[in-house]
Motif scaffolding. Structure first.
Motif, mmCIF file in Angstrom:
data_model
loop_
_atom_site.group_PDB
_atom_site.id
_atom_site.type_symbol
_atom_site.label_atom_id
_atom_site.label_comp_id
_atom_site.label_asym_id
_atom_site.label_seq_id
_atom_site.Cartn_x
_atom_site.Cartn_y
_atom_site.Cartn_z
ATOM 1 N N GLY A 167 0.808 -1.212 0.000
ATOM 2 C CA GLY A 167 0.000 0.000 0.000
ATOM 3 C C GLY A 167 0.839 1.259 0.000
ATOM 4 O O GLY A 167 0.532 2.235 -0.677
ATOM 5 N N VAL A 168 1.931 1.234 0.751
ATOM 6 C CA VAL A 168 2.828 2.394 0.792
ATOM 7 C C VAL A 168 3.655 2.468 -0.488
ATOM 8 O O VAL A 168 3.847 3.541 -1.064
ATOM 9 C CB VAL A 168 3.748 2.330 2.030
ATOM 10 C CG1 VAL A 168 4.781 3.440 2.009
ATOM 11 C CG2 VAL A 168 2.926 2.397 3.314
ATOM 12 N N LEU A 169 4.126 1.319 -0.943
ATOM 13 C CA LEU A 169 4.990 1.278 -2.117
ATOM 14 C C LEU A 169 4.279 1.778 -3.378
ATOM 15 O O LEU A 169 4.861 2.474 -4.201
ATOM 16 C CB LEU A 169 5.492 -0.155 -2.328
ATOM 17 C CG LEU A 169 6.709 -0.376 -3.178
ATOM 18 C CD1 LEU A 169 7.896 0.420 -2.676
ATOM 19 C CD2 LEU A 169 7.056 -1.853 -3.220
ATOM 20 N N PHE A 170 3.005 1.431 -3.512
ATOM 21 C CA PHE A 170 2.263 1.795 -4.721
ATOM 22 C C PHE A 170 1.157 2.810 -4.439
ATOM 23 O O PHE A 170 0.144 2.844 -5.130
ATOM 24 C CB PHE A 170 1.671 0.536 -5.369
ATOM 25 C CG PHE A 170 2.726 -0.419 -5.829
ATOM 26 C CD1 PHE A 170 3.545 -0.111 -6.901
ATOM 27 C CD2 PHE A 170 2.925 -1.618 -5.160
ATOM 28 C CE1 PHE A 170 4.529 -0.986 -7.317
ATOM 29 C CE2 PHE A 170 3.910 -2.501 -5.570
ATOM 30 C CZ PHE A 170 4.722 -2.189 -6.648
ATOM 31 N N ASN A 171 1.370 3.658 -3.462
ATOM 32 C CA ASN A 171 0.394 4.681 -3.116
ATOM 33 C C ASN A 171 0.326 5.721 -4.247
ATOM 34 O O ASN A 171 1.327 6.369 -4.559
ATOM 35 C CB ASN A 171 0.794 5.358 -1.801
ATOM 36 C CG ASN A 171 -0.243 6.312 -1.290
ATOM 37 O OD1 ASN A 171 -0.943 6.958 -2.058
ATOM 38 N ND2 ASN A 171 -0.336 6.408 0.020
ATOM 39 N N PRO A 172 -0.858 5.912 -4.863
ATOM 40 C CA PRO A 172 -0.950 6.843 -5.992
ATOM 41 C C PRO A 172 -0.678 8.297 -5.599
ATOM 42 O O PRO A 172 -0.201 9.076 -6.417
ATOM 43 C CB PRO A 172 -2.388 6.664 -6.499
ATOM 44 C CG PRO A 172 -3.123 5.979 -5.411
ATOM 45 C CD PRO A 172 -2.128 5.244 -4.588
ATOM 46 N N ILE A 173 -0.956 8.648 -4.365
ATOM 47 C CA ILE A 173 -0.687 10.027 -3.921
ATOM 48 C C ILE A 173 0.818 10.294 -3.933
ATOM 49 O O ILE A 173 1.265 11.358 -4.376
ATOM 50 C CB ILE A 173 -1.295 10.285 -2.530
ATOM 51 C CG1 ILE A 173 -2.821 10.199 -2.616
ATOM 52 C CG2 ILE A 173 -0.856 11.629 -1.972
ATOM 53 C CD1 ILE A 173 -3.524 10.250 -1.280
ATOM 54 N N ASN A 174 1.608 9.325 -3.464
ATOM 55 C CA ASN A 174 3.062 9.484 -3.501
ATOM 56 C C ASN A 174 3.561 9.623 -4.932
ATOM 57 O O ASN A 174 4.440 10.421 -5.214
ATOM 58 C CB ASN A 174 3.754 8.299 -2.822
ATOM 59 C CG ASN A 174 3.598 8.325 -1.324
ATOM 60 O OD1 ASN A 174 3.278 9.354 -0.733
ATOM 61 N ND2 ASN A 174 3.805 7.180 -0.699
ATOM 62 N N ALA A 175 2.994 8.845 -5.850
ATOM 63 C CA ALA A 175 3.397 8.916 -7.257
ATOM 64 C C ALA A 175 3.077 10.291 -7.839
ATOM 65 O O ALA A 175 3.879 10.868 -8.575
ATOM 66 C CB ALA A 175 2.717 7.817 -8.056
ATOM 67 N N GLN A 176 1.898 10.823 -7.511
ATOM 68 C CA GLN A 176 1.510 12.149 -8.017
ATOM 69 C C GLN A 176 2.429 13.236 -7.477
ATOM 70 O O GLN A 176 2.707 14.221 -8.154
ATOM 71 C CB GLN A 176 0.063 12.461 -7.643
ATOM 72 C CG GLN A 176 -0.949 11.646 -8.402
ATOM 73 C CD GLN A 176 -2.365 11.882 -7.888
ATOM 74 O OE1 GLN A 176 -2.580 12.498 -6.851
ATOM 75 N NE2 GLN A 176 -3.345 11.371 -8.631
ATOM 76 N N MET A 177 2.893 13.057 -6.264
ATOM 77 C CA MET A 177 3.767 14.055 -5.637
ATOM 78 C C MET A 177 5.238 13.838 -5.995
ATOM 79 O O MET A 177 6.097 14.599 -5.563
ATOM 80 C CB MET A 177 3.598 14.014 -4.112
ATOM 81 C CG MET A 177 2.216 14.429 -3.650
ATOM 82 S SD MET A 177 1.974 14.214 -1.871
ATOM 83 C CE MET A 177 3.199 15.305 -1.199
ATOM 84 N N GLY A 178 5.526 12.783 -6.785
ATOM 85 C CA GLY A 178 6.905 12.500 -7.168
ATOM 86 C C GLY A 178 7.728 11.905 -6.038
ATOM 87 O O GLY A 178 8.934 12.096 -5.978
ATOM 88 N N LYS A 179 7.085 11.217 -5.124
ATOM 89 C CA LYS A 179 7.783 10.635 -3.976
ATOM 90 C C LYS A 179 7.808 9.111 -4.042
ATOM 91 O O LYS A 179 7.537 8.432 -3.072
ATOM 92 C CB LYS A 179 7.109 11.074 -2.673
ATOM 93 C CG LYS A 179 7.247 12.537 -2.383
ATOM 94 C CD LYS A 179 6.676 12.879 -1.030
ATOM 95 C CE LYS A 179 6.883 14.341 -0.731
ATOM 96 N NZ LYS A 179 6.440 14.689 0.605
#
Length: 195
Positions: free
Chosen positions: A62-74
């Motif tokens: 869940g943390v590894l593929f969190n879409p919010i992190n991807a959108q934020m470039g993290k």
């Protein structure tokens, strides 16, 4: 008998080198634990609490593929996996993270001493470089916070990368292929880790 004497001399030199490394490693661990004595903090706070809460609620995937992190470039797979592994080892106990981070810093400092020595710094100078690393303000963050373990890993990867660059520039043509593979892996890992 001259070949036998030479062989015995090489064994003695190798044994002295191993003993020196053990003494340096134990000294670095001792200095780390003396410089960073037991911390009075007892609970996870701030970023540490957020990181652990994410693992408790979402798990690794869940943390590894969190879409919010991807959108934020993290997207940081190496640090995410490292923090998850430390979470599995330490749970919610801050004192365990503090112990783990001190051991990781000592290991990183030993690697710095070893690489410094391999690059031509004398033994005492290499040891002093590792002590300087442990006592810098940068290292205090790496010890006192759960997520600080990523700082230590980033430092270690950077040092290995620099060591490989230096060794590649010194190597023969035949050895460059293997070293270039290691260099590419180090660069890839550093980019992914710090992305």
């Amino acid at each position: 008998t001259s070949e036998k004497d030479l062989l015995n001399k090489n064994i003695v030199i190798r044994n002295k080198s191993v003993i020196w490394r053990i003494i340096v490693f134990l000294s670095i661990i001792a200095f780390t634990f003396i410089y960073y004595p037991n911390n009075s903090w007892e609970v996870l706070m701030g970023d540490d609490l957020t990181a652990v809460s994410n693992y408790v609620e979402e798990g690794l995937w869940g943390v590894l593929f969190n879409p919010i992190n991807a959108q934020m470039g993290k997207v940081r797979p190496v640090s995410t996996i490292l923090l998850y592994l430390s979470y599995l080892l330490c749970g919610l106990d801050f004192s365990k993270y503090y112990l783990l981070n001190r051991l990781m810093l000592a290991g990183g400092a030993f690697l710095v001493a070893h690489i410094s020595y391999r690059l031509g710094v004398n033994k005492i100078g290499a040891f002093l470089v590792s002590i300087l690393l442990i006592s810098t303000p940068f290292s205090s963050y790496a010890v006192w916070q759960m997520i600080g373990i990523c700082e230590t890993l980033s430092l270690v990867l950077s040092i290995v990368f620099l060591f490989l660059v230096i060794k590649i520039s010194e190597g023969s043509e035949r050895q460059n292929i293997r070293k270039n593979v290691l260099l590419c892996f180090a660069v890839f890992t550093a980019i992914i880790f710090n992305a």
